[in-house]
Scaffold this motif. Structure first.
Motif, PDB file in Angstrom:
ATOM      1  N   THR A  45       0.847  -1.190   0.000  1.00 31.40           N
ATOM      2  CA  THR A  45       0.000   0.000   0.000  1.00 31.40           C
ATOM      3  C   THR A  45       0.883   1.240   0.000  1.00 31.40           C
ATOM      4  O   THR A  45       2.029   1.204   0.457  1.00 31.40           O
ATOM      5  CB  THR A  45      -0.921   0.025   1.242  1.00 31.40           C
ATOM      6  OG1 THR A  45      -1.747   1.202   1.213  1.00 31.40           O
ATOM      7  CG2 THR A  45      -0.119   0.048   2.533  1.00 31.40           C
ATOM      8  N   LYS A  71      -4.918   6.086  -0.140  1.00 31.57           N
ATOM      9  CA  LYS A  71      -5.599   5.621  -1.350  1.00 31.57           C
ATOM     10  C   LYS A  71      -5.965   6.833  -2.185  1.00 31.57           C
ATOM     11  O   LYS A  71      -6.327   7.890  -1.645  1.00 31.57           O
ATOM     12  CB  LYS A  71      -6.856   4.823  -1.014  1.00 31.57           C
ATOM     13  CG  LYS A  71      -6.584   3.462  -0.388  1.00 31.57           C
ATOM     14  CD  LYS A  71      -7.854   2.649  -0.299  1.00 31.57           C
ATOM     15  CE  LYS A  71      -7.595   1.314   0.404  1.00 31.57           C
ATOM     16  NZ  LYS A  71      -6.561   0.518  -0.276  1.00 31.57           N
ATOM     17  N   GLU A  75      -9.668   5.272  -6.049  1.00 32.41           N
ATOM     18  CA  GLU A  75      -9.649   3.966  -5.383  1.00 32.41           C
ATOM     19  C   GLU A  75     -10.626   3.941  -4.217  1.00 32.41           C
ATOM     20  O   GLU A  75     -11.360   2.960  -4.013  1.00 32.41           O
ATOM     21  CB  GLU A  75      -8.242   3.651  -4.884  1.00 32.41           C
ATOM     22  CG  GLU A  75      -7.232   3.391  -5.977  1.00 32.41           C
ATOM     23  CD  GLU A  75      -5.823   3.255  -5.445  1.00 32.41           C
ATOM     24  OE1 GLU A  75      -5.026   2.548  -6.088  1.00 32.41           O
ATOM     25  OE2 GLU A  75      -5.515   3.868  -4.396  1.00 32.41           O
ATOM     26  N   PHE A  76     -10.644   5.012  -3.439  1.00 30.48           N
ATOM     27  CA  PHE A  76     -11.533   5.104  -2.284  1.00 30.48           C
ATOM     28  C   PHE A  76     -12.990   4.987  -2.711  1.00 30.48           C
ATOM     29  O   PHE A  76     -13.776   4.246  -2.104  1.00 30.48           O
ATOM     30  CB  PHE A  76     -11.286   6.425  -1.559  1.00 30.48           C
ATOM     31  CG  PHE A  76     -12.137   6.629  -0.336  1.00 30.48           C
ATOM     32  CD1 PHE A  76     -11.787   6.046   0.875  1.00 30.48           C
ATOM     33  CD2 PHE A  76     -13.270   7.417  -0.393  1.00 30.48           C
ATOM     34  CE1 PHE A  76     -12.566   6.240   2.004  1.00 30.48           C
ATOM     35  CE2 PHE A  76     -14.059   7.615   0.731  1.00 30.48           C
ATOM     36  CZ  PHE A  76     -13.709   7.025   1.926  1.00 30.48           C
ATOM     37  N   SER A 150      -5.671  12.281  -3.285  1.00 29.51           N
ATOM     38  CA  SER A 150      -5.731  11.071  -2.469  1.00 29.51           C
ATOM     39  C   SER A 150      -6.240  11.371  -1.067  1.00 29.51           C
ATOM     40  O   SER A 150      -6.365  12.526  -0.655  1.00 29.51           O
ATOM     41  CB  SER A 150      -4.337  10.420  -2.386  1.00 29.51           C
ATOM     42  OG  SER A 150      -3.878  10.007  -3.654  1.00 29.51           O
TER      43      SER A 150
END
Length: 208
Positions: A45, A71, A75-76, A150
């Motif tokens: 990650t 993230k 992606e979240f 992000s």
């Protein structure tokens, strides 16, 4: 406050030991497995270094680093159940499919859906405003090394050997490092998340 050019979010560093605000992309974190075996497993990650610069730089005996996972917003949205439901609805209205994380052109395809959803944009703006204390937003960096808009999550905190992280960074290319006051903003949010106090009886709201 001036233009964004006068207040950049990031420095670009390479080959230096880990420091506060470092964004380490695709780092192999060691953690306990999620089953009952209690064995260590590797979880890849992106992470943000949370230790204070003053602790790391002043010769203090800091043998471990505190890392929080990162993230991308795309992606979240795809992975978080609440946001995914709204993404599925918006994708169906647009007659497209929600891309899987890691798919070709994932960020571009996911953002086409995000931009068309008032609810998702409102919720992300709420995170940026501090309405969800478990997250903090990081600005996009368009130049190399590229970094999408992000979210840092405080729900999971990893503690890793400092020496192992430094060895990893020595073999990596350039990385981003948050500049003040943005790194301090993230540190403050991190502290506030753990400082929250729930009241048995809240003060009544005047507008209720």
């Amino acid at each position: 406050m001036g233009s964004t050019e006068h207040w950049p979010w990031y420095d670009i560093v390479s080959g230096e030991p880990a420091d506060q605000g470092d964004i380490i992309v695709d780092y192999p974190v060691l953690r306990l497995s999620s089953d009952s075996s209690a064995e260590l497993e590797t979880y890849v990650t992106s992470v943000l270094v949370m230790n204070q610069t003053c602790d790391l730089a002043n010769g203090k005996d800091i043998s471990s680093l505190v890392l929080c996972p990162i993230k991308s917003v795309a992606e979240f949205v795809v992975m978080h159940p609440q946001f995914r439901r709204e993404a599925d609805k918006t994708a169906a209205r647009l007659n497209v499919s929600v891309p899987n994380v890691g798919a070709k052109d994932f960020e571009e395809r996911a953002w086409k859906i995000i931009w068309q959803s008032k609810d998702i944009k409102k919720q992300i703006d709420g995170i940026t405003k501090g309405q969800r204390p478990a997250y903090v937003t990081l600005r996009e960096h368009k130049d190399a090394p590229a970094f999408p808009m992000s979210l840092v999550s405080f729900h999971h905190v990893f503690v890793q050997p400092r020496s192992a992280v430094d060895r990893w960074l020595a073999s990596c290319g350039p990385r981003l490092r948050l500049r003040p006051p943005y790194r301090d903003h993230v540190s403050q949010a991190f502290g506030m998340f753990f400082m929250r106090v729930g009241l048995h009886q809240a003060v009544p709201r005047l507008a209720d």
